[in-house]
Design a protein around this motif. Sequence first.
Motif, PDB file in Angstrom:
ATOM      1  N   ALA A   2      -3.587  34.608  21.361  1.00 42.63           N
ATOM      2  CA  ALA A   2      -4.381  35.013  21.331  1.00 42.63           C
ATOM      3  C   ALA A   2      -5.128  34.793  23.731  1.00 42.63           C
TER       4      ALA A   2
ATOM      5  N   ASN B 142      -6.864  24.117  21.392  1.00 36.45           N
ATOM      6  CA  ASN B 142      -5.994  24.627  21.225  1.00 36.45           C
ATOM      7  C   ASN B 142      -5.838  24.473  23.541  1.00 36.45           C
TER       8      ASN B 142
ATOM      9  N   GLU C 214      -9.478  28.359  19.174  1.00 42.44           N
ATOM     10  CA  GLU C 214      -8.602  28.275  20.026  1.00 42.44           C
ATOM     11  C   GLU C 214      -9.178  27.867  21.579  1.00 42.44           C
TER      12      GLU C 214
ATOM     13  N   LEU D  44     -13.205  30.547  14.648  1.00 39.96           N
ATOM     14  CA  LEU D  44     -11.872  30.823  15.809  1.00 39.96           C
ATOM     15  C   LEU D  44     -12.358  30.827  17.256  1.00 39.96           C
TER      16      LEU D  44
ATOM     17  N   GLN E  44       0.522  30.589  19.936  1.00 38.72           N
ATOM     18  CA  GLN E  44      -0.653  30.448  19.421  1.00 38.72           C
ATOM     19  C   GLN E  44      -1.521  30.768  21.358  1.00 38.72           C
ATOM     20  N   GLN E  45      -0.397  30.475  22.244  1.00 41.51           N
ATOM     21  CA  GLN E  45      -1.369  30.763  23.627  1.00 41.51           C
ATOM     22  C   GLN E  45      -0.964  32.197  23.699  1.00 41.51           C
TER      23      GLN E  45
END
Length: 366
Positions: free
Chosen positions: A81, A36, A33, A29, A77-78
Motif C-alpha cells: 500500500a 488495515n 486499506e 480498495l 499489505q502495508q
Amino acid sequence: MSTMLDQVEETPTPSAAEEVSGRLFLQTLATAELLNAYLGVELGFYRSLSKDGPATAAVLAERSGADLRYTQEWLAQQAVAGLLTVSEEAVFSLCDGVHETLVDETSPFYAGGMAYIAPAMGRALPSLVAAFRSGDGVPLTSYGADAVTAQGALNRPAYENSLIDEWLPQVPEVQARLADSTRPARVADLGAGVGWASIRLAEAFPHISVDGYDLDEESIARGRRYVADRGVAGRVDLEVADITRPLPRDGYDVAFFFECLHDLPHPVAALEAARRSLAPGGSVIVMEENVAENFTAPGDEVERFMAAAGTLWCIPQGRTETGSEVVGPLEIRPARMQRLSETAGFTSLEIVPIEHPFWRFYRLQG
Ligand SMILES: C[S@@+](CC[C@H](N)C(=O)[O-])C[C@H]1O[C@@H](n2cnc3c(N)ncnc32)[C@H](O)[C@@H]1O
C-alpha cells in the motif's frame, strides 16, 4: 496499415457503467486499506515502528504481543500500500509522513481518527438498516467505543494546533475576554465530546474555568481522564448533561458549540438554552460544517463527505428523540444557521472570517 494514432483512437471510451464500477472498486480498495490502517493503530504497530524503530515481522509481533503470521501479512499489505518500506533483510520502516498521520495524535496532520469511522459505522449498520425502515434513531452507543475514539481524534489536531493561535484571534473581543485576568471568564463547551477543546482553552487561558457538557457517558469518562493527564482538572469540569435543556449552570462569557449543533435533535432549544446561560455581553460561537450555500449535486468532496456522514451518523443519532428537528451536516448552511439563530432569540449572527476547508464559524449575540 494501422498507425499508433489509429490505435489510440480505436480504444473504446469506458461506458458509464464501467466508470461507476471502477469508482466503486477504488472505494472498496480505499475502505480495505483504511481498515488495515485501523489494525495498525489499534494494535500499536505504527507506534512501535516509530518509537522503537524499524523491525522484522518477528520483532514487531514480539514487541506488540501479536501473532506472527498475521503480523507478516499486515506488514506485506502495508508495504504494498506504500505506507511502509521493506529492506532486503525484510526489515520494515514507516514511510515519510506516516508518523505524523498515524502516530502523533497532536500533529496537525493526524488522521488516525478517520480509520475509526468505518469500523464504528459498520458496527451500527444493522441498527441503521432497521432505523431506515422504522424511522427511529440510532444512539451513539450503538456505534461502540470506536465512535468515541473517532470523534475525539478527528477534531483534536485542530484544537491542539489552530483553536488558540489561528481561530480565536479572528474574534478579538472573545479572545480578549478569555485573556482578561482581572475578571476570570466562564466558558461552556456544549456537546464537548471527550473535551479536547475544553482542555486546550483551559491550558491557553490560565484564569478561565470551562464546563464541558455532553450526553454521552463514555465520552465524559474518557474526557475526565484526559483532563487529569493534562493537569487542568481544577478548571475543566466535564459533566453528563443534555444541552437541549436548560444548562446545569449559567453566567457564561462564551459558550461554544464545536461541530455538534447539526447532530442535535432540538438545535433551536440548544441555542436557546445557550443564550439564556450567557452572562451580560456574552457570545455563542458555533463551529459548523463548511458546506455550500445551496444544495449542489453532484457535490465536491466536502459536500460528499457531509452527505455520507449525514445518512450513517448524524441524522440517525439526532433522531433518537421524538419530534426530532435534527438538521444534519449537509443542510447546516449559512441561511439555515441564520434561521436557527433568530428562532432561538439571538439578535445578531456573524460569520467569523476563519478560512477552513471543513468548518465555518459563527458568532451569535443578543
Ligand atoms: C460530532 S461530536 C463533537 C464533539 C466535540 N465537540 C468535538 O468537536 O470533538 C457531537 C457531540 O454531541 C454530543 N451530543 C449529541 N446530542 C447531545 C445532547 N442532547 N446533549 C449533549 N450532547 C449531545 C454527542 O454525544 C457528541 O459527543
